[in-house]
Design an enzyme around this catalytic site. Sequence first.
Site, PDB file in Angstrom:
ATOM      1  N   LEU A 126       0.843  -1.193   0.000  1.00 23.25           N
ATOM      2  CA  LEU A 126       0.000   0.000   0.000  1.00 23.25           C
ATOM      3  C   LEU A 126       0.881   1.247   0.000  1.00 23.25           C
ATOM      4  O   LEU A 126       1.676   1.455   0.916  1.00 23.25           O
ATOM      5  CB  LEU A 126      -0.913   0.006   1.231  1.00 23.25           C
TER       6      LEU A 126
ATOM      7  N   CYS B 272      -0.857  -1.221 -11.056  1.00 19.90           N
ATOM      8  CA  CYS B 272      -1.018   0.165 -10.622  1.00 19.90           C
ATOM      9  C   CYS B 272      -1.716   0.992 -11.700  1.00 19.90           C
ATOM     10  O   CYS B 272      -1.261   1.035 -12.843  1.00 19.90           O
ATOM     11  CB  CYS B 272       0.337   0.778 -10.287  1.00 19.90           C
TER      12      CYS B 272
ATOM     13  N   LYS C 268       1.442  -9.178  -9.678  1.00 18.62           N
ATOM     14  CA  LYS C 268       0.139  -8.618  -9.292  1.00 18.62           C
ATOM     15  C   LYS C 268      -0.435  -7.870 -10.482  1.00 18.62           C
ATOM     16  O   LYS C 268       0.234  -7.012 -11.060  1.00 18.62           O
ATOM     17  CB  LYS C 268       0.301  -7.661  -8.101  1.00 18.62           C
TER      18      LYS C 268
ATOM     19  N   HIS D   3      -6.418  -8.480  -9.049  1.00 14.53           N
ATOM     20  CA  HIS D   3      -7.401  -7.518  -8.542  1.00 14.53           C
ATOM     21  C   HIS D   3      -8.568  -7.513  -9.527  1.00 14.53           C
ATOM     22  O   HIS D   3      -8.365  -7.311 -10.725  1.00 14.53           O
ATOM     23  CB  HIS D   3      -6.759  -6.124  -8.462  1.00 14.53           C
TER      24      HIS D   3
ATOM     25  N   ASP E   2     -12.663  -5.512  -2.575  1.00 13.30           N
ATOM     26  CA  ASP E   2     -13.880  -5.326  -1.769  1.00 13.30           C
ATOM     27  C   ASP E   2     -14.020  -6.286  -0.589  1.00 13.30           C
ATOM     28  O   ASP E   2     -15.127  -6.482  -0.088  1.00 13.30           O
ATOM     29  CB  ASP E   2     -15.137  -5.447  -2.650  1.00 13.30           C
TER      30      ASP E   2
END
Length: 672
Positions: A317, A403, A443, A474, A517
């Site tokens: 983060l 990102c 990721k 994600h 979420d």
Amino acid sequence: MAQVGTAQIKAEFLLPIGTAPAFTPDDDAAEGSSSHVRGPAPSEEQRDGRSTGPERVKLTKAQKKAQSGSNKGRRFGKVRDELDLCYQVAAGGMCNFGDQCRNNHDIAAYLAAKPADLTFPTPEEVKTMPLPGASAMEVDGATDPKTTCPLFAELGECRYGFRCRFLGAHLHNNDAGTPELVKNEERMAFAATDCVEANRLSNHAQKLLRTKKYPFPVATAYQKEVEAADAANAKPKPKPVVSENAVVVSEPDQDMDAVAVPGPTPAEPAPPSSSTDEIVEKRTGYAVAPADAPDVPTRFAEKKRLDWAGKTYLAPLTTVGNLPFRRLCISYGADITCGEMGLAKSFLGGSKEEWSLVRRHPSEKIFGVQLAGSKVPQVVSAAEALAKECGDTIDFVDLNCGCPIDLVFKTGSGSALLDNVNRLGKLVVGMSRALGEIPVTVKLRTGVKDGKNTAHKLMPRLAPEFNASCITLHGRTRQQRYSKLADWDYIKECVDAVRAREADEDLPRIPIFGGGDCFSSQDYWARVDHSGVDGIMVARGALIKPWIFTEIKEHREWDISARERLEGIRKYAEYGLTHFGTDTAGVNSARRYLCEALSFQYRYVPIGLLEHLPGRINDRAPAFRGRDELETLLASGDSRDWVRISEMFLGPAPEAWSFTPKHKSNAYESQG
């Protein structure tokens, strides 16, 4: 029936309509994609509200634009003592600069002018301490022998010596009446292995990086092979097709399935085999040689296996995912942690700030570093430097292909790599070679544009063709940001595609994590069961309620009390002091990042106030009061209240210091 997007608060805790702020938290702004535009000041009535909600005043288009985005003009200047004592002298040593040193060397004069000691509350004191300003306050006299220095308590010594704001904890007068620093030798011996942060870049390595003299033999050899492969695979550019109407038709885009990662000339064909090594050799063009040869890549089968099934994973983060925050999440049950995203270019420049992102605390049992970049030589070289300098204390290196922010995307990094599979493959293969036994993880997002998901084509290739050891997906595209819910059905489709290829080609199973979420134990386990992922990387959920990892581990929803939440804030302050320092500058750095954490935690709505469980991450609550005064304070969106909370542990904030949240919409004070 619950209104979509609204947290249903029990009637007895609701405040009158009109007391809620006229804006909502902006998670997209946390990524820093918009320029700073100062928004309108809230009214006094709005400042009295304790949360955001559906009753907010309707804004004009100009007001919405003014309140969106991030505060790019934030400045957090260092706060120093009026009379600055030389660091070497303060620690009980001799200054290398002698009389030429610009700082003061007179310890007696410094102690006479030094700000009074602060006190730091114990966990027991937190249970009963009154509200803001009653604990970590300045005491009468320069030093307080009853105070506790968090750094001294953890390490057995305080490297800030006489500069420490908790000096009384490790100071005594000798027989001659001269003040001396105290060390706890027994504690120091224990702390050397259990408490000292790892991954500090040496001055020698930093100098080599800054002067561009750092050796990169693996990255250099790999780049030559890639260039040779590109030249060998280069095809003559086809002539443009001209229609009868003389309209030039461009060559169609190459399909993702047809893209191959270029490499050196393949080795001689090997006998048929289903081993992972030979599959990797066949698909990448890199011959796999014995592990003891110094000039060849480590076999993919020799990489450290990641047995992550069932483990909880805290996402990397930016800004808020620092070491103190990771330690807090570990105390609540996080198993896997990853440092904040670091730029390959900055690592190679020897940036002190960038290398600080790889610091690891011994409590981090599985720790990784996240790299971002688009240029193959830079990223592979940065990976090689990480392996050389921190190889024994890094468990994995993650390539950021997700990102979404413009600053990263426009350089071809982050989620831009999703549309450039050729380059992505070169990056992962090169990183895998440079890192030796250290695994490479990836990721990514579902795609770049809405309606054009591509992850289901890319993910099955990442392990067998590019040597990735773990994948995190994600469930949103780059274009979506946080505007829509994560697509867990698509995550399941991608997981199924990877598992199908593994079964067809008898490949080893790699862990796959989903993301998006997750805000409760119920969310977590339902999505794990539905999608087939090995776990979920938790991001915003951990920022708003770090104790989510306890909920996940214990399969329950925790109606955490305000005092229990305050104990978590105390822990964060303690970890911040041991990381940033206990001198004046360190105390205020810890204060700044504590306020950053509170800029997310205030959004938590206690589940004891909700009509329906579990709470949902995107729900916004109407203005409410808590079950007690502290719970109401912790729900305040006024950044001045966050500073007040910090003063309970870090003493009064300097007069010249103020906190501006990263989100423009995250605090009333920041709008004025």
